[in-house]
Scaffold this motif. Sequence first.
Motif, PDB file in Angstrom:
ATOM      1  N   GLU A  86     -24.104 -17.860   9.102  1.00 10.95           N
ATOM      2  CA  GLU A  86     -23.460 -17.824   7.793  1.00 10.95           C
ATOM      3  C   GLU A  86     -23.356 -19.230   7.236  1.00 10.95           C
ATOM      4  N   THR A  87     -23.577 -19.356   5.919  1.00 19.07           N
ATOM      5  CA  THR A  87     -23.450 -20.637   5.244  1.00 19.07           C
ATOM      6  C   THR A  87     -22.688 -20.420   3.952  1.00 19.07           C
ATOM      7  N   ALA A  88     -22.548 -21.456   3.163  1.00 15.78           N
ATOM      8  CA  ALA A  88     -21.798 -21.363   1.903  1.00 15.78           C
ATOM      9  C   ALA A  88     -22.653 -21.863   0.758  1.00 15.78           C
ATOM     10  N   ARG A  89     -22.404 -21.310  -0.415  1.00 13.70           N
ATOM     11  CA  ARG A  89     -23.098 -21.729  -1.628  1.00 13.70           C
ATOM     12  C   ARG A  89     -22.056 -22.145  -2.660  1.00 13.70           C
ATOM     13  N   PRO A  90     -22.419 -22.988  -3.624  1.00 10.61           N
ATOM     14  CA  PRO A  90     -21.473 -23.303  -4.704  1.00 10.61           C
ATOM     15  C   PRO A  90     -21.333 -22.115  -5.647  1.00 10.61           C
ATOM     16  N   VAL A  91     -20.140 -21.870  -6.139  1.00  8.50           N
ATOM     17  CA  VAL A  91     -19.890 -20.819  -7.121  1.00  8.50           C
ATOM     18  C   VAL A  91     -19.195 -21.419  -8.323  1.00  8.50           C
ATOM     19  N   ALA A  92     -19.167 -20.671  -9.411  1.00  9.41           N
ATOM     20  CA  ALA A  92     -18.677 -21.227 -10.670  1.00  9.41           C
ATOM     21  C   ALA A  92     -17.152 -21.234 -10.768  1.00  9.41           C
ATOM     22  N   LEU A  93     -16.498 -20.259 -10.161  1.00  9.01           N
ATOM     23  CA  LEU A  93     -15.065 -20.095 -10.355  1.00  9.01           C
ATOM     24  C   LEU A  93     -14.307 -20.184  -9.045  1.00  9.01           C
ATOM     25  N   LEU A  94     -13.143 -20.793  -9.110  1.00  8.60           N
ATOM     26  CA  LEU A  94     -12.272 -20.854  -7.936  1.00  8.60           C
ATOM     27  C   LEU A  94     -11.935 -19.447  -7.468  1.00  8.60           C
ATOM     28  N   GLN A  95     -11.779 -18.516  -8.432  1.00 10.68           N
ATOM     29  CA  GLN A  95     -11.397 -17.146  -8.094  1.00 10.68           C
ATOM     30  C   GLN A  95     -12.483 -16.405  -7.310  1.00 10.68           C
ATOM     31  N   GLN A  96     -13.720 -16.907  -7.314  1.00  7.47           N
ATOM     32  CA  GLN A  96     -14.786 -16.267  -6.553  1.00  7.47           C
ATOM     33  C   GLN A  96     -14.723 -16.578  -5.064  1.00  7.47           C
ATOM     34  N   LEU A  97     -14.001 -17.615  -4.682  1.00  2.01           N
ATOM     35  CA  LEU A  97     -13.950 -18.012  -3.284  1.00  2.01           C
ATOM     36  C   LEU A  97     -13.302 -16.920  -2.441  1.00  2.01           C
TER      37      LEU A  97
END
Length: 204
Positions: free
Chosen positions: A30-41
Amino acid sequence: MEQVTVTVLGTSERVTVTITWAGGQTTTDETARPVALLQQLSYFPQIKERVRELAGQGHRPEAIARRLHAEGFRPARGRGNRISATAVKEILRELGCLQPPARTRSAPPPGEEPGRDEWWLEDLAAELDMPAVTLYSWIYRGWVNARKESRRPYRWILHAGPTQLAELRERRTRPPGWYTRLRWTDTEPPLPAQDGDQTASSHL
């Protein structure tokens, strides 16, 4: 290596990568990607609860932002950044712990008031839950129609009806660099030019 399968968990930052090797064995990580909104975390509920706790202890937004960073919470756009005090204030408003300050706005020139489906730039940014400076950049990219007052302070008035609001909200959820990557990954060939067509310039 025969195949790589990438699965995004919902709209969150969590990404599962499965590699199928020659012979049939698989490796999953598993890895992480950047997302646009804090609420998506995926851990936004934990951030929200921690903000509530720290605010209840009397900490101000700037101090809460520092504590979140020290405790390992990271923002939507990368591990090396900090959750800003501005983002903390937005969470506090959502929790009802911070009331927006009353604002006085000078009257626009006669006949230039926002009409139907028109917004002051700051009001539309608040509606879309995004920084005003980002929305300002969208005006110059041609992603939102806008006009400016004819005299100082030359404020922006933007047009966004229900359809445009839905489109802007969708655009807001796309990760950083989405449109740049789209230009390089779009493999559909261009339509053949017709006689008499004028050469069109590209427009972002």
